[in-house]
Scaffold this active site. Structure first.
Site, PDB file in Angstrom:
ATOM      1  N   HIS A 144       0.915  -1.258   0.119  1.00 49.91           N
ATOM      2  CA  HIS A 144      -0.054  -0.033   0.004  1.00 49.91           C
ATOM      3  C   HIS A 144       0.856   1.334   0.083  1.00 49.91           C
ATOM      4  CE1 HIS A 144      -3.381   2.351   1.716  1.00 49.91           C
ATOM      5  NE2 HIS A 144      -2.665   3.355   1.925  1.00 49.91           N
ATOM      6  N   GLU A 145       1.955   1.126   0.817  1.00 52.02           N
ATOM      7  CA  GLU A 145       2.680   2.484   0.951  1.00 52.02           C
ATOM      8  C   GLU A 145       3.489   2.506  -0.235  1.00 52.02           C
ATOM      9  OE1 GLU A 145       2.314   4.510   3.154  1.00 52.02           O
ATOM     10  OE2 GLU A 145       1.148   3.179   4.429  1.00 52.02           O
TER      11      GLU A 145
ATOM     12  N   HIS B  56       1.704   4.324  -2.713  1.00 52.68           N
ATOM     13  CA  HIS B  56       1.763   5.708  -2.774  1.00 52.68           C
ATOM     14  C   HIS B  56       3.261   6.400  -3.277  1.00 52.68           C
ATOM     15  CE1 HIS B  56      -1.756   6.252  -0.380  1.00 52.68           C
ATOM     16  NE2 HIS B  56      -1.142   5.915   0.518  1.00 52.68           N
TER      17      HIS B  56
ATOM     18  N   ASP C 168      -5.991   8.288   3.599  1.00 51.12           N
ATOM     19  CA  ASP C 168      -6.040   8.946   2.120  1.00 51.12           C
ATOM     20  C   ASP C 168      -7.192   9.559   1.785  1.00 51.12           C
ATOM     21  OD1 ASP C 168      -3.432   7.613   2.268  1.00 51.12           O
ATOM     22  OD2 ASP C 168      -4.298   5.423   1.680  1.00 51.12           O
TER      23      ASP C 168
HETATM   24 ZN   LIG Z   1      -2.353   5.123   2.478  1.00 55.04          ZN
END
Ligand SMILES: [Zn+2]
Length: 372
Positions: A59-60, A63, A161
Site C-alpha cells: 500500500h505504501e 503511494h 488517504d
Molecule cells: Zn495510504
C-alpha cells in the site's frame, strides 16, 4: 525515525520497522501459544500479521511509486503497529497529482482483493461478526483485511488517504490552505459521528478512531496553514538577532542576572574546545543554582550543543527540527559564524505580524509529507 531497523530496500526506498512492531509479533507468538497450548497456533497468528503488514508495505509503495512518477522522492517507509508511514519529500503541486498519489495506496488493496477473488479465495462465513472472522482461514482473513484497509483508508478524513482525496478535489477550486481547512472540518464532523457511535456502545474502537481522526485532521490543517503562512519567509527573517551569549567562564550568577533583566530564557554559551555553542536553559540554570549557588560555572550545566541551521536553509524544515529535537532554540550560522537564534515563540510572533499586516498567506506548500 528513531528506534527503527532497516528491513529491506525496495525500488531504492529503505523500509524500516519500528521496534514496537517486533514486540507485537513476539507477543502474538507467545499469546497464541499460551492460549492454545500449541506453538504452531502462535506462529500462524504471527504469520498472518506479517502477511497483513506485507500488504501494508505494498500500500505504501503504491503511494511512493506514484509520487515518483511525478518526480517526488520518498525518503523512507516505516512500519508501526498501527500501520505504515511513507515519508515523501513533498506533495506534488497539482491537486490532480496529489489525488492520484492518495488513491494509489487503497488501489493496491483493491488489486490484492481482486487477485484473491480470482484465485477463488472465499469470503469468510458470517462477515461482520468479528468472532467468525477471527476463526476464518488465513486467505479469507487476508481478503477481508484488505477490504477493510481499502475502505478505512478511503474515509474522507485526515490522516486517512480519503482526507487527501477530498482535499485534492477541493483544491481544484479553492486555495490549498482553505481546501485543507475545509477537508479537516469535514473529517472532524465524521470524528464526532464516530465518537457518538463509539459512546453508544456499538463498537468502542470507533472512539479511538474518532480521537485519531480528530487529532490528525487538526494537525494537518495547522501544518498546512503554517507552511502557507511561512512561504517565502527565510530563516534570516524569523531569527532573533538580539540576544545574550555567555562566555565560557561566566558564572550561574551572571546568567541569573541576565534572566531577570530581560525576557531571554535560554542562553547560548561558548564552551572551550567545542566550535558550536551549547545552551543553558532556564531549567538547567535553576538546577545549577540549587547545587552550586551563584559562583558555579554556567558551562557545567550546559551539556548539550545547540542544533545548527544555515541561514539560507528552509524555515519549515528548521521548525520540524526544532520540534523533533525538543530543544528551546536553534543557532543560525552563516559561514561558520553564529548570526541568530531561532525559537518557536519568535516564529509565532512573526506569523502574527504577517497576519496583522494582511500579507498574502496562501499558495502551494513545500516541505516533507507523511502519508499513511
Ligand atoms: Zn495510504
Amino acid at each position: 525515525m528513531s528506534w527503527s531497523w532497516k528491513l529491506a530496500r525496495v525500488a531504492g526506498i529503505p523500509i524500516y520497522v519500528h521496534w514496537t512492531f517486533l514486540i507485537l509479533i513476539a507477543w502474538l507468538v507467545i499469546a497464541g501459544t499460551l492460549e492454545n497450548n500449541n506453538v504452531s497456533q502462535g506462529i500462524s497468528e504471527a504469520a498472518f500479521v506479517l502477511a497483513l503488514f506485507g500488504c501494508v508495505v505494498l500500500h505504501e509503495l503504491g503511494h511512493a511509486l506514484t509520487a515518483r512518477r511525478f518526480g517526488v522522492k520518498t525518503s523512507d517507509i516505516t512500519l508501526l503497529p498501527i500501520g505504515g508511514v511513507a515519508r515523501l519529500e513533498r506533495m506534488p503541486e497539482k491537486p490532480s497529482q496529489e489525488l492520484l498519489v492518495a488513491l494509489a495506496g487503497p488501489a493496491v488493496n483493491v488489486v490484492i482483493v481482486a487477485l484473491l477473488l480470482i484465485f477463488d479465495v472465499p469470503l469468510p462465513a458470517g462477515v461482520g461478526a468479528s468472532q467468525e472472522l477471527v476463526h476464518a482461514g488465513f486467505w479469507p482473513k487476508l481478503l477481508m483485511v484488505n477490504v477493510f484497509l481499502a475502505a478505512f483508508n478511503l474515509l474522507p478524513a485526515f490522516p486517512m488517504d480519503g482526507g487527501r482525496v477530498l482535499r485534492a478535489l477541493l483544491a481544484m477550486r479553492l486555495p490549498y490552505a482553505r481546501a485543507t481547512r475545509l477537508a479537516a472540518n469535514i473529517g472532524q464532523m465524521m470524528a464526532i459521528g464516530f465518537g457518538l457511535l463509539g459512546l453508544s456502545g456499538q463498537a468502542p474502537i470507533l472512539l479511538f478512531i474518532a480521537i485519531f481522526v480528530w487529532i490528525g485532521a487538526e494537525a494537518e490543517a495547522q501544518q498546512v496553514a503554517e507552511r502557507a503562512a511561512l512561504k517565502g519567509v527565510s530563516i534570516r527573517d524569523a531569527m532573533i538577532t538580539e540576544f545574550h551569549t555567555l562566555d565560557a567562564d561566566d558564572t550561574l550568577g551572571r546568567a541569573a542576572d541576565l534572566l531577570l533583566a530581560g525576557t531571554q530564557q535560554d542562553f547560548p554559551i561558548a564552551v572551550d574546545g567545542d566550535p558550536v555553542l551549547h545552551v543553558l536553559t532556564r531549567a538547567d540554570l535553576m538546577s545549577g543554582l540549587s547545587q552550586r549557588g551563584r559562583d558555579g560555572l554556567a558551562r557545567d550545566f550546559a551539556p548539550s550543543a545547540l542544533p545548527t541551521v544555515e541561514s539560507s536553509g528552509s524555515l519549515s524544515e528548521s521548525l520540524t527540527l526544532l520540534r523533533s529535537r525538543n530543544t528551546p532554540c536553534l543557532q543560525v550560522v552563516d559561514r561558520g559564524q553564529v548570526v541568530g537564534l531561532l525559537t518557536l515563540e519568535n516564529v509565532g510572533e512573526l506569523l502574527m505580524v504577517r497576519a496583522a499586516l494582511g500579507e498574502p498567506q496562501d499558495g502551494s506548500v513545500e516541505g516533507g509529507e507523511t502519508i499513511y
